[in-house]
Write a protein that holds these residues in place. Structure first.
Motif, PDB file in Angstrom:
ATOM      1  N   PRO A  14       1.006  -1.470   0.087  1.00 55.09           N
ATOM      2  CA  PRO A  14       0.157  -0.101  -0.053  1.00 55.09           C
ATOM      3  C   PRO A  14       0.849   0.871  -0.142  1.00 55.09           C
ATOM      4  O   PRO A  14       1.759   1.320   0.597  1.00 55.09           O
ATOM      5  CB  PRO A  14      -0.655   0.247   1.535  1.00 55.09           C
ATOM      6  CG  PRO A  14       0.376  -1.097   2.409  1.00 55.09           C
ATOM      7  CD  PRO A  14       0.798  -2.051   1.210  1.00 55.09           C
ATOM      8  N   THR A  15       0.292   2.421  -0.296  1.00 60.19           N
ATOM      9  CA  THR A  15       0.997   3.542  -0.058  1.00 60.19           C
ATOM     10  C   THR A  15       0.467   4.784   0.775  1.00 60.19           C
ATOM     11  O   THR A  15      -1.328   4.745  -0.189  1.00 60.19           O
ATOM     12  CB  THR A  15       1.093   3.657  -2.274  1.00 60.19           C
ATOM     13  OG1 THR A  15       2.396   3.640  -2.436  1.00 60.19           O
ATOM     14  CG2 THR A  15       2.170   5.581  -2.191  1.00 60.19           C
ATOM     15  N   VAL A  16       0.954   4.915   1.006  1.00 59.10           N
ATOM     16  CA  VAL A  16       0.293   6.460   1.901  1.00 59.10           C
ATOM     17  C   VAL A  16       0.141   7.903   1.438  1.00 59.10           C
ATOM     18  O   VAL A  16       2.117   7.785   2.162  1.00 59.10           O
ATOM     19  CB  VAL A  16       0.348   5.343   3.574  1.00 59.10           C
ATOM     20  CG1 VAL A  16      -0.042   7.195   4.424  1.00 59.10           C
ATOM     21  CG2 VAL A  16      -0.561   4.380   3.918  1.00 59.10           C
ATOM     22  N   LYS A  17      -0.312   8.843   1.252  1.00 58.10           N
ATOM     23  CA  LYS A  17       0.150   9.951   0.796  1.00 58.10           C
ATOM     24  C   LYS A  17      -0.540  10.868   2.313  1.00 58.10           C
ATOM     25  O   LYS A  17      -1.616  11.266   2.573  1.00 58.10           O
ATOM     26  CB  LYS A  17      -0.824  10.400  -0.297  1.00 58.10           C
ATOM     27  CG  LYS A  17       1.069   9.444  -1.171  1.00 58.10           C
ATOM     28  CD  LYS A  17       1.012   9.659  -2.931  1.00 58.10           C
ATOM     29  CE  LYS A  17       1.976   9.574  -3.446  1.00 58.10           C
ATOM     30  NZ  LYS A  17       3.455  10.315  -3.219  1.00 58.10           N
ATOM     31  N   PHE A  18      -0.272  11.958   2.393  1.00 55.40           N
ATOM     32  CA  PHE A  18      -0.985  12.931   3.759  1.00 55.40           C
ATOM     33  C   PHE A  18      -0.870  14.037   2.577  1.00 55.40           C
ATOM     34  O   PHE A  18       0.216  14.869   2.423  1.00 55.40           O
ATOM     35  CB  PHE A  18       0.018  12.682   4.359  1.00 55.40           C
ATOM     36  CG  PHE A  18      -0.114  13.595   5.505  1.00 55.40           C
ATOM     37  CD1 PHE A  18      -1.361  13.814   6.181  1.00 55.40           C
ATOM     38  CD2 PHE A  18       0.945  14.700   6.408  1.00 55.40           C
ATOM     39  CE1 PHE A  18      -2.038  14.412   7.555  1.00 55.40           C
ATOM     40  CE2 PHE A  18      -0.081  14.912   7.707  1.00 55.40           C
ATOM     41  CZ  PHE A  18      -1.702  14.671   7.756  1.00 55.40           C
ATOM     42  N   PHE A  19      -2.218  15.414   2.409  1.00 54.97           N
ATOM     43  CA  PHE A  19      -2.046  15.906   1.682  1.00 54.97           C
ATOM     44  C   PHE A  19      -2.335  17.325   2.996  1.00 54.97           C
ATOM     45  O   PHE A  19      -3.545  16.474   4.090  1.00 54.97           O
ATOM     46  CB  PHE A  19      -3.652  15.282   0.945  1.00 54.97           C
ATOM     47  CG  PHE A  19      -2.900  14.465  -0.273  1.00 54.97           C
ATOM     48  CD1 PHE A  19      -2.933  15.215  -1.826  1.00 54.97           C
ATOM     49  CD2 PHE A  19      -3.448  13.511   0.018  1.00 54.97           C
ATOM     50  CE1 PHE A  19      -2.202  14.459  -1.947  1.00 54.97           C
ATOM     51  CE2 PHE A  19      -3.401  12.506  -0.898  1.00 54.97           C
ATOM     52  CZ  PHE A  19      -2.831  12.988  -2.046  1.00 54.97           C
ATOM     53  N   VAL A  20      -1.946  18.235   2.476  1.00 64.78           N
ATOM     54  CA  VAL A  20      -1.335  19.023   3.604  1.00 64.78           C
ATOM     55  C   VAL A  20      -1.773  20.624   3.468  1.00 64.78           C
ATOM     56  O   VAL A  20      -2.199  20.770   1.876  1.00 64.78           O
ATOM     57  CB  VAL A  20      -0.347  19.015   4.685  1.00 64.78           C
ATOM     58  CG1 VAL A  20      -0.281  21.165   5.525  1.00 64.78           C
ATOM     59  CG2 VAL A  20       0.731  18.445   4.864  1.00 64.78           C
ATOM     60  N   ASN A  21      -3.117  21.298   3.813  1.00 66.00           N
ATOM     61  CA  ASN A  21      -4.040  22.276   3.722  1.00 66.00           C
ATOM     62  C   ASN A  21      -4.480  22.586   2.566  1.00 66.00           C
ATOM     63  O   ASN A  21      -4.368  23.550   1.713  1.00 66.00           O
ATOM     64  CB  ASN A  21      -2.566  23.204   3.251  1.00 66.00           C
ATOM     65  CG  ASN A  21      -2.483  24.418   4.811  1.00 66.00           C
ATOM     66  OD1 ASN A  21      -2.797  23.630   6.137  1.00 66.00           O
ATOM     67  ND2 ASN A  21      -1.103  24.757   5.026  1.00 66.00           N
ATOM     68  N   GLY A  22      -5.010  21.355   1.983  1.00 62.98           N
ATOM     69  CA  GLY A  22      -6.306  21.310   1.030  1.00 62.98           C
ATOM     70  C   GLY A  22      -5.253  21.423  -0.084  1.00 62.98           C
ATOM     71  O   GLY A  22      -6.000  21.536  -1.707  1.00 62.98           O
ATOM     72  N   SER A  23      -4.242  20.706  -0.150  1.00 62.34           N
ATOM     73  CA  SER A  23      -2.809  21.374  -1.826  1.00 62.34           C
ATOM     74  C   SER A  23      -2.836  20.059  -1.915  1.00 62.34           C
ATOM     75  O   SER A  23      -2.480  18.330  -1.116  1.00 62.34           O
ATOM     76  CB  SER A  23      -2.544  22.049  -2.114  1.00 62.34           C
ATOM     77  OG  SER A  23      -1.514  21.632  -2.377  1.00 62.34           O
ATOM     78  N   ARG A  24      -3.118  19.830  -3.599  1.00 63.29           N
ATOM     79  CA  ARG A  24      -3.260  17.691  -4.358  1.00 63.29           C
ATOM     80  C   ARG A  24      -2.037  17.963  -4.733  1.00 63.29           C
ATOM     81  O   ARG A  24      -1.495  17.471  -5.013  1.00 63.29           O
ATOM     82  CB  ARG A  24      -4.755  18.485  -4.842  1.00 63.29           C
ATOM     83  CG  ARG A  24      -4.290  18.119  -6.113  1.00 63.29           C
ATOM     84  CD  ARG A  24      -5.815  18.068  -6.824  1.00 63.29           C
ATOM     85  NE  ARG A  24      -5.492  16.892  -7.119  1.00 63.29           N
ATOM     86  CZ  ARG A  24      -7.006  16.214  -7.473  1.00 63.29           C
ATOM     87  NH1 ARG A  24      -8.150  16.593  -7.276  1.00 63.29           N
ATOM     88  NH2 ARG A  24      -6.402  14.256  -8.373  1.00 63.29           N
ATOM     89  N   LYS A  25      -1.025  19.091  -4.443  1.00 69.12           N
ATOM     90  CA  LYS A  25       0.161  19.396  -4.770  1.00 69.12           C
ATOM     91  C   LYS A  25       1.601  18.733  -3.670  1.00 69.12           C
ATOM     92  O   LYS A  25       1.235  18.963  -2.589  1.00 69.12           O
ATOM     93  CB  LYS A  25       1.105  20.562  -5.499  1.00 69.12           C
ATOM     94  CG  LYS A  25      -0.244  21.148  -6.728  1.00 69.12           C
ATOM     95  CD  LYS A  25       1.015  21.087  -7.819  1.00 69.12           C
ATOM     96  CE  LYS A  25       0.288  21.815  -9.087  1.00 69.12           C
ATOM     97  NZ  LYS A  25      -0.465  20.634  -9.460  1.00 69.12           N
ATOM     98  N   ASP A  26       2.280  18.164  -3.550  1.00 62.36           N
ATOM     99  CA  ASP A  26       3.562  17.420  -3.764  1.00 62.36           C
ATOM    100  C   ASP A  26       3.193  16.953  -1.937  1.00 62.36           C
ATOM    101  O   ASP A  26       3.247  17.172  -0.303  1.00 62.36           O
ATOM    102  CB  ASP A  26       4.147  18.820  -3.333  1.00 62.36           C
ATOM    103  CG  ASP A  26       5.204  19.340  -4.103  1.00 62.36           C
ATOM    104  OD1 ASP A  26       5.329  18.805  -5.048  1.00 62.36           O
ATOM    105  OD2 ASP A  26       5.198  20.925  -4.223  1.00 62.36           O
ATOM    106  N   PRO A  27       1.856  16.145  -2.066  1.00 60.96           N
ATOM    107  CA  PRO A  27       1.700  15.200  -0.552  1.00 60.96           C
ATOM    108  C   PRO A  27       3.144  14.827  -0.153  1.00 60.96           C
ATOM    109  O   PRO A  27       4.185  14.474  -1.013  1.00 60.96           O
ATOM    110  CB  PRO A  27       0.684  14.134  -1.115  1.00 60.96           C
ATOM    111  CG  PRO A  27       1.141  13.605  -2.365  1.00 60.96           C
ATOM    112  CD  PRO A  27       1.670  15.117  -3.348  1.00 60.96           C
TER     113      PRO A  27
END
Length: 329
Positions: free
Chosen positions: A46-59
């Motif tokens: 599995p891959t987990v990505k954390f998105f910060v401040n509502g941006s889909r760029k550079d999780p």
């Protein structure tokens, strides 16, 4: 497995819902979502990505975290303070003794590059508690004079790393600290293989030997001595050649009974394999092999079968690694 991880992920979501309701959890089956798989370049599962401040760029990627507890710590350190500020020796002792492993940063002042690198590193190593202090009394109590990161194992200091401004980088510190979740030499088996690949060290050295041989203890001690010198750079693995379940590993490295004891280095990124030139597993030979590999001087090992006696008898010649160049070119 993905199924296991899915359960741990759901457990973390349940717990964090109470503590941090602003953090949303979601899961995506990328077998049906090809656009998302492509956009976020998902290669492993599995891959987990954390998105910060509502941006889909550079999780932010969350790598090698499999337990709900470690995942919760990882998220908390991303969204709040990443280390505990230690104000007393008692507090330091409590942190050091609470878990198997603990990392403490001793600093002269709390505003410099070293502190920043230390805090950044702690975000990537949620498996263990991190604390830091700039108290002269606490530093003196542990006999520390410079900015130093200390790893404690079962309450005792096992590694001191002096932190000089601008010298250390986060990936190398992260690698070094994560190696303490494994033994100095890790024996390869079904359980440990997952842990071995979770530690972000791409260079693995493997010792293939029967663990019940007369010379095993001596060889093992030599191997351990060399391991201490290359911690964080090369991961030292032991493969018992008597264990039939390791058969696939022998095949992969083309190790035969007559080859053992054998030592190989594997680079996980390039899949390149290197053979130790010397036959004897001495501390000197191991160190020389590891150093020449890290300096880019080790020769690639391309194992080959022996040239068959009748390779030239038929109109179609039999080629193996050893005669390929001379015949073809």
């Amino acid at each position: 497995s993905s199924q296991n991880f899915s359960e741990e992920f759901a457990e973390a979501a349940r717990q964090l819902k109470k503590e941090a309701p602003r953090i949303q959890f979601g899961k995506i089956d990328v077998t049906h979502q090809h656009d998302l798989r492509k956009e976020f370049n998902i290669q492993a599962f599995p891959t987990v990505k954390f998105f910060v401040n509502g941006s889909r760029k550079d999780p932010i990627d969350c790598k090698g975290v499999r337990q709900a507890s470690a995942f919760i710590t990882w998220v908390k350190r991303r969204t709040g303070p990443s280390t505990v500020l230690i104000n007393s020796t008692d507090q330091a002792e409590a942190i050091i003794k609470a878990d198997d492993l603990a990392v403490i940063g001793f600093f002269r002042e709390l505003h410099n590059d070293s502190v920043e690198v230390f805090c950044e590193t702690s975000r990537d190593v949620p498996e263990m508690p991190f604390g830091m202090t700039a108290s002269e009394d606490i530093c003196a109590n542990y006999g520390i004079q410079k900015n130093t990161l200390v790893v404690f194992k079962k309450g005792k200091p096992v590694h001191n790393e002096v932190l000089e401004d601008g010298r250390q980088n986060k990936p190398s510190l992260t690698r070094l600290i994560k190696t303490f979740t494994l033994d100095l030499v890790t024996e390869y088996n079904i359980e440990t293989s997952v842990k071995i690949f979770d530690v972000p060290v791409e260079n693995h050295i493997l010792l293939f030997t029967p663990t019940n041989s007369d010379t095993f203890n001596e060889i093992y001690e030599n191997y351990k001595s060399a391991a201490a010198e290359f911690r964080g750079e090369i991961l030292f693995v032991l493969v018992d050649t008597n264990e039939t379940r390791n058969g696939r590993v022998f095949e992969y490295f083309r190790i035969r009974d007559i080859d053992v004891p054998a030592v190989r280095i594997l680079n996980l990124t390039s899949d390149a394999k290197y053979k130790m030139p010397a036959d004897e597993v001495t501390v000197e030979n191991l160190k020389e092999f590891c150093q020449s590999y890290l300096n880019g001087k080790a020769k690639l090992h391309l194992p080959s079968e022996e040239i068959p006696e009748d390779w030239d008898k038929m109109p179609v010649k039999v080629l193996v690694g050893k005669n390929f160049n001379s015949i073809v070119f």
